[in-house]
Write a protein that holds these residues in place. Structure first.
Motif, PDB file in Angstrom:
ATOM      1  N   VAL A 130      29.964  32.526  35.898  1.00  0.00           N
ATOM      2  CA  VAL A 130      30.309  33.784  35.238  1.00  0.00           C
ATOM      3  C   VAL A 130      31.067  34.586  36.005  1.00  0.00           C
ATOM      4  N   GLU A 131      29.413  35.186  36.808  1.00  0.00           N
ATOM      5  CA  GLU A 131      30.145  36.485  38.177  1.00  0.00           C
ATOM      6  C   GLU A 131      31.047  36.309  38.847  1.00  0.00           C
ATOM      7  N   MET A 132      31.240  34.994  39.009  1.00  0.00           N
ATOM      8  CA  MET A 132      32.367  34.310  40.464  1.00  0.00           C
ATOM      9  C   MET A 132      33.780  34.150  39.674  1.00  0.00           C
ATOM     10  N   GLU A 161      39.042  39.679  39.620  1.00  0.00           N
ATOM     11  CA  GLU A 161      38.850  41.397  39.912  1.00  0.00           C
ATOM     12  C   GLU A 161      39.331  41.579  41.565  1.00  0.00           C
ATOM     13  N   HIS A 162      39.360  40.174  42.400  1.00  0.00           N
ATOM     14  CA  HIS A 162      39.609  40.666  44.089  1.00  0.00           C
ATOM     15  C   HIS A 162      40.777  39.315  43.868  1.00  0.00           C
ATOM     16  N   ASN A 163      41.168  38.561  42.967  1.00  0.00           N
ATOM     17  CA  ASN A 163      42.310  38.136  43.114  1.00  0.00           C
ATOM     18  C   ASN A 163      42.768  36.905  43.568  1.00  0.00           C
ATOM     19  N   ILE A 169      35.743  31.589  47.447  1.00  0.00           N
ATOM     20  CA  ILE A 169      34.006  31.934  47.534  1.00  0.00           C
ATOM     21  C   ILE A 169      33.027  31.102  46.240  1.00  0.00           C
ATOM     22  N   GLY A 170      33.853  29.999  47.062  1.00  0.00           N
ATOM     23  CA  GLY A 170      32.671  28.723  46.295  1.00  0.00           C
ATOM     24  C   GLY A 170      32.451  27.784  45.113  1.00  0.00           C
ATOM     25  N   TYR A 171      33.518  28.841  44.200  1.00  0.00           N
ATOM     26  CA  TYR A 171      33.696  28.160  43.549  1.00  0.00           C
ATOM     27  C   TYR A 171      33.784  26.871  42.286  1.00  0.00           C
ATOM     28  N   ASN A 187      38.876  32.645  55.894  1.00  0.00           N
ATOM     29  CA  ASN A 187      38.984  33.695  55.663  1.00  0.00           C
ATOM     30  C   ASN A 187      37.068  34.599  55.758  1.00  0.00           C
ATOM     31  N   GLU A 188      36.986  35.881  56.372  1.00  0.00           N
ATOM     32  CA  GLU A 188      36.020  36.422  56.921  1.00  0.00           C
ATOM     33  C   GLU A 188      35.192  36.679  55.322  1.00  0.00           C
ATOM     34  N   GLU A 189      36.079  36.829  54.637  1.00  0.00           N
ATOM     35  CA  GLU A 189      35.404  38.019  53.516  1.00  0.00           C
ATOM     36  C   GLU A 189      35.000  36.912  52.478  1.00  0.00           C
ATOM     37  N   ASN A 190      36.119  36.014  52.315  1.00  0.00           N
ATOM     38  CA  ASN A 190      35.608  35.186  51.442  1.00  0.00           C
ATOM     39  C   ASN A 190      34.293  34.104  51.491  1.00  0.00           C
ATOM     40  N   TYR A 191      34.033  33.410  53.389  1.00  0.00           N
ATOM     41  CA  TYR A 191      33.895  32.807  53.890  1.00  0.00           C
ATOM     42  C   TYR A 191      32.257  33.808  53.443  1.00  0.00           C
ATOM     43  N   MET A 192      32.484  34.901  53.380  1.00  0.00           N
ATOM     44  CA  MET A 192      30.695  35.229  53.125  1.00  0.00           C
ATOM     45  C   MET A 192      30.595  35.677  52.133  1.00  0.00           C
ATOM     46  N   GLU A 193      31.488  35.387  51.344  1.00  0.00           N
ATOM     47  CA  GLU A 193      30.992  35.575  49.726  1.00  0.00           C
ATOM     48  C   GLU A 193      30.771  34.199  49.355  1.00  0.00           C
TER      49      GLU A 193
END
Ligand code: SAH
Ligand code: MG
Length: 199
Positions: free
Chosen positions: A6-8, A14-16, A47-49, A69-75
């Motif tokens: 649910v959080e994801m 929110e982050h499109n 984000i791994g969903y 994408n680094e930001e997505n990878y980290m998430e």
């Protein structure tokens, strides 16, 4: 686990971030279970969903997922850790078109869900990593209903992207090595199966 999902979903909104639609991911999870899929390769983790949900669909399934994408990878890494899937989900931080997978790795399911204009390139590169009887599944073949109507699109970028998806569908339809079925599920999904080699 349920909470994390649910959080994801909230984070994605929110982050499109275009994570799979509920109907689409439910279909994938069912497919994995029904067909005893053990090894999944995903192109485009975000984000791994979808990676986490695919990994959760049966006890023995493992997912390798590639994200550039680094930001997505980290998430994605953070989310995989949060649900304790470090051993089930292997996240690779690289452009999938540049990645060098070991030829020994074969996958029962290859899921293409990255840059929509590159579908054919992904298909042609990763088909060599398909296990016998494995399938290539591609997401977003309807692209929010635009596919099939590219001539009516005013924005040039969007029109070109949709045209690429239309060309990919044609590539699948004309492919003599693979037989593809299309499903009107979520944002449109295809399943491509390698034809039996005739003697
Ligand atoms: N499969 C995810 C959604 C993926 S969104 C889910 O349903 O939960 C598409 C992702 O593909 C984006 O994060 C984007 O950064 C990534 N991507 C696009 N082109 C890529 C490439 N060439 N290699 C690796 N990742 C790519
Ligand atoms: Mg998708």
């Amino acid at each position: 686990m349920k909470e994390l999902i649910v959080e994801m979903e909230k984070y994605a909104k929110e982050h499109n971030i275009p994570i799979m639609q509920k109907e689409g991911i439910a279909f994938l999870m069912k497919y994995i279970k029904a067909n005893n899929v053990l090894n999944v390769l995903e192109i485009g983790s975000a984000i791994g969903y979808s990676a986490i949900l695919m990994a959760s669909s049966s006890l023995n399934v493992k997912v390798t997922t590639i994200e550039k994408n680094e930001e997505n990878y980290m998430e994605c890494l953070k989310n995989v850790k949060k649900c304790g899937f470090d051993k089930k989900v292997n996240v690779v931080f690289q452009d999938a078109l540049e990645v060098n997978l070991s030829e020994e790795n074969k996958y029962d399911l290859i899921f293409i869900d990255a840059a929509k204009g590159q579908n054919q390139k992904f298909f042609e590169k990763f088909k060599y990593f398909l296990a016998p009887h494995g399938v290539i599944i591609t997401d977003n073949l309807k692209f929010h209903g635009y596919v099939g109507k590219s001539d009516e699109i005013e924005s040039k970028n969007l029109r070109q992207l949709v045209k690429k998806i239309e060309q990919y569908i044609e590539f699948l339809n004309n492919n003599e090595e693979y037989t593809t079925k299309f499903y009107d599920i979520g944002d449109g999904i295809s399943i491509s199966v390698k034809n039996e080699q005739s003697a």
